[in-house]
Design a protein around this motif. Structure first.
Motif, short mmCIF file in Angstrom:
data_model
loop_
_atom_site.label_atom_id
_atom_site.label_comp_id
_atom_site.label_asym_id
_atom_site.label_seq_id
_atom_site.Cartn_x
_atom_site.Cartn_y
_atom_site.Cartn_z
N HIS A 152 37.40 44.77 38.29
CA HIS A 152 37.52 43.18 37.55
C HIS A 152 39.04 43.20 36.95
O HIS A 152 39.40 44.15 36.58
CB HIS A 152 36.39 42.70 36.58
N ILE A 153 39.61 41.87 37.04
CA ILE A 153 40.58 41.78 36.10
C ILE A 153 39.96 40.53 35.29
O ILE A 153 39.61 39.45 35.69
CB ILE A 153 41.89 41.34 36.96
N THR A 171 36.45 40.89 41.51
CA THR A 171 36.17 39.79 40.84
C THR A 171 37.24 39.51 39.74
O THR A 171 37.71 40.39 39.09
CB THR A 171 34.65 39.93 40.11
N LEU A 172 37.55 38.38 39.63
CA LEU A 172 38.70 37.75 38.43
C LEU A 172 37.64 37.05 37.36
O LEU A 172 37.03 35.92 38.06
CB LEU A 172 39.60 36.98 39.22
N LEU A 173 38.06 37.34 36.39
CA LEU A 173 37.34 36.51 35.18
C LEU A 173 38.38 35.71 34.54
O LEU A 173 39.42 36.49 34.10
CB LEU A 173 36.42 37.44 34.28
N VAL A 174 38.26 34.72 34.28
CA VAL A 174 39.40 33.86 33.58
C VAL A 174 38.70 33.21 32.48
O VAL A 174 37.82 32.58 32.34
CB VAL A 174 39.99 32.89 34.48
N TRP A 225 28.91 38.73 42.68
CA TRP A 225 29.32 39.39 41.48
C TRP A 225 28.88 40.99 41.45
O TRP A 225 29.81 41.68 40.87
CB TRP A 225 28.63 38.80 39.86
N GLU A 226 28.13 41.24 42.36
CA GLU A 226 27.95 42.75 42.43
C GLU A 226 28.50 43.21 43.97
O GLU A 226 28.20 44.33 43.99
CB GLU A 226 26.23 43.04 42.43
N THR A 227 29.26 42.26 44.41
CA THR A 227 29.64 42.85 45.94
C THR A 227 31.14 43.56 45.64
O THR A 227 31.90 42.94 45.19
CB THR A 227 29.84 41.73 46.76
N GLU A 228 31.18 44.72 46.25
CA GLU A 228 32.30 45.35 46.48
C GLU A 228 32.64 45.01 48.02
O GLU A 228 32.61 45.40 48.91
CB GLU A 228 32.53 46.95 46.51
N TYR A 229 33.54 43.83 47.93
CA TYR A 229 33.99 43.32 49.31
C TYR A 229 34.69 44.23 50.40
O TYR A 229 34.30 44.46 51.32
CB TYR A 229 34.74 41.95 49.06
N VAL A 232 38.56 38.96 49.99
CA VAL A 232 37.82 37.77 49.39
C VAL A 232 37.90 38.16 47.94
O VAL A 232 37.87 39.40 47.50
CB VAL A 232 36.32 37.98 49.94
N LEU A 233 37.91 37.21 47.16
CA LEU A 233 37.80 37.33 45.63
C LEU A 233 36.83 36.44 44.93
O LEU A 233 36.99 35.21 45.00
CB LEU A 233 39.19 37.04 44.89
N ALA A 234 36.01 37.05 44.03
CA ALA A 234 35.02 36.22 43.33
C ALA A 234 35.65 35.97 42.07
O ALA A 234 36.37 36.72 41.41
CB ALA A 234 33.72 36.90 43.03
N VAL A 235 35.39 34.57 41.66
CA VAL A 235 36.26 34.05 40.55
C VAL A 235 35.24 33.48 39.55
O VAL A 235 34.52 32.43 39.99
CB VAL A 235 37.48 33.12 40.89
#
Lengths: 415, 415
Positions: free
Chosen positions: B229-230, B261-264, B308-312, B316-319
């Motif tokens: 994550h970032i 995953t990007l958390l903002v 949230w649980e996938t290592e793509y 692909v980026l989850a945000v």
């Protein structure tokens, strides 16, 4: 639905996050509080212990097991004093192990951190409940304890006292969890509780340890088995050899660093083995000898192949005469459990070869194997002695209950 | 009767004793010899690799797998050069880690020693055969390699070349063993070969790693899974955040230290998230966003819990927009795999809290997660990245392939 163990593991995990950032002062205050509580609640603890002892007597537990189960005022005091020793040891958590300049001027710090949640599976001795709680707390870990059913009343009251003491401190009582269901199934649940428990430490007989190793998916720190040898070389000083062998066999025969097999160079055997065997016999040690041993000491019981692999844990010593240092090292390689191995010699080249070539947690020149112990090694206390090679080998103290992480300080670096 | 694996393990064990006492010069000469042999035998190697490629094409392997399987002159040269890098790294074996004065003036030295025999189980990439052989040899270990059947011709010829090269040096060719039986059963045999093999390192997909963890009795060093994550904090510099996120996602999406995953923080999201998502889209990155992300960037695909649980391991980026640093840390605690986690912020207190509180092998402030790598960390080379806490955490280089023993020098001490 979460099982009881999963619930306890989740509570321990949550507590471990608070422990991980606790200061040394907070941890030491909590250890002091637990020590005080053990002293204040001693009659309640001894009463519960008597319940276990009564049940143990009915169940016909051996004298040795009954002795390990028994708590006394003196033993309780030793447990409390042990916690106070921990308060005087340095806090391992947060230690900067290394600072590296990585690529592009990244500053990379390697920092010591707790493991997280430690699972302890142990037999009989209720003092492990207190020792393990103290060691894991000081190293910033939560612990889930699974003792044997024969000590359930003792372990329960000890954990109650610990948690009551913690409730009056800044650290969470949930840091110490006891599995009270005596079924075998709870062991399996505990050692497969991956993601919640970070390491399992089994302490007990070979059956328990084998089972844990076979079934666990949580990483295991194996402890214990000590089929330890002393090799008396051609040039060994006879007085020193006699002292060391007698000490290593008779000081405390029931512990893992006691010596079980004596290997003797044929030249030394010819001159001194008979006298050494006599001395040992006077100390009530039964000698099980190879044919060449029995030639110089006919009273020896004939040794069979089984003797070379047995960790007696009593006043019995297997004795074998060998032709060379190399033969002694081969024997140790084949039958040793990688715990503690000693050479007695005046020949420095032989000592060097032995210390380099023998693969064990502790290798000794001219000293008793009995020294393999956390407090003798200056660690202050130990949670067990590892006989495997990953993570920790030999006595495991506070530092062995930690891991590390890399903390990287950047200014916008990209690859 | 010994099985084929037991025979190989016994041969490796015997070779490991010679490697354990080999000098740095001997090991470096052997690495040079292997590098030369890889260059001299390249046509033979590429020919065998073409057999695997032809079979792979018939079997319908994916393009990604075919690419990982393929050897070229350039890749072979990189493998040979990698061995030469190892010759320039310090020999870890024999390093004195600590000297303690124990009880009664015993001198206790803690010495770095090899692990012994390392089992490697890996998928597809034949370069692992050479990398692992080089790393284990330099660290004084023997290795048993079990690659996938799709790379059997390539792995076989590489091990032949390595062993032929070793035969002309002072180190034993038996130090490198290849399991050639492609059956699944050989994996089970390898990971339960306790007493012969000291550690198993699985490198591959989650299925392989789960199986090894479940079935092994030999200790396992888990590698790999990186759901990284970032977290872009309220005060993050927009330019720096854009650079780092883009780099961490797009530099090499298929590796474990890429960000998934990007958390903002909501305040930052309001001002800058729309622009960042646009930039990523221009780099062919698909955005899977939470509802608040889609409010500022409506083109985002709606994210589900699975995201949230996938290592793509692809573009692909989850945000997800969060209300606070605490919420970001909770998300990472729940979904992270303990690999690499980053915060981007100008607020030093927030950075400190993140670096202390997030439990992962590598935690970053203002840098890309892509730096979690042995060579970036100054280790020269790595055998994998550990995401567990025992023994080694993060990139594993030569030192992580060692254990230690205590060498105790006495003058007749007894307890």
């Amino acid at each position: 639905m979460m099982s009881q163990i999963e619930k306890q593991a989740a509570a321990a995990r949550s507590a471990s996050k608070r422990l991980a950032i606790a200061s040394a002062e907070q941890k030491n205050e909590s250890l002091q509080a637990i020590a005080r509580a053990l002293r204040n609640r001693k009659s309640r603890i001894l009463e519960q212990n008597r319940e276990d002892l009564a049940a143990g007597e009915k169940a016909g537990l051996s004298t040795a097991l009954m002795d390990r189960l028994k708590l006394t005022e003196q033993r309780l005091e030793a447990m409390a004093a042990g916690l106070e020793v921990l308060t005087r040891l340095p806090d391992p958590v947060g230690e900067v192990l290394e600072v590296t300049d990585g690529e592009k001027n990244l500053r990379i710090e390697k920092i010591r951190v707790p493991l997280g949640v430690v699972g302890m599976i142990f037999e009989a001795r209720p003092n492990v409940t207190v020792d393990a709680s103290g060691l894991t707390l000081k190293s910033g870990n939560a612990v889930i304890l699974r003792g044997s059913s024969s000590a359930l009343c003792s372990n329960s009251v000890l954990v109650d006292v610990i948690r009551e003491a913690l409730a009056d401190t800044s650290l969470p009582p949930e840091a110490v969890q006891l599995v009270t269901d005596p079924g075998r199934e709870t062991v399996r649940e505990l050692i497969t509780c991956k993601g919640w428990i970070d390491v399992v430490i089994p302490r007990g007989g070979p059956g328990l340890i084998r089972r844990v190793v076979r079934e666990a998916t949580v990483p295991v720190l194996e402890t214990g088995a000590g089929n330890c040898h002393i090799y008396v070389d051609r040039t060994a000083d006879p007085g020193m050899a006699g002292n060391i062998v007698t000490n290593a066999k008779t000081d405390r025969p029931g512990v893992c660093n006691a010596t079980e097999t004596l290997l003797v160079h044929r030249d030394w055997a010819e001159k001194h083995l008979s006298k050494l065997c006599k001395e040992l016999t006077l100390q009530q040690v039964e000698i099980r000898g190879c044919s060449r041993t029995r030639r110089v000491f006919p009273r020896a019981v004939p040794a069979t192949a089984t003797d070379w692999e047995t960790e007696y844990l009593e006043r019995v010593l297997a004795v074998k005469v060998v032709d060379s240092l190399g033969e002694a090292m081969d024997h140790i390689d084949r039958y040793g459990t990688g715990h503690s191995e000693a050479i007695i010699t005046e020949d420095d080249a032989a000592a060097r070869r032995f210390l380099q070539g023998v693969d064990a947690a502790a290798v000794y020149h001219n000293a008793s194997t009995r020294f393999t112990d956390g407090s003798q090694f200056g660690m202050g206390a130990e949670i067990g002695i590892s006989t495997q090679k990953l993570h920790a080998r030999g006595p495991m103290g506070l530092r062995e209950l930690t891991s590390h992480k890399y903390r990287i300080h950047g200014t916008g670096q990209i690859r």
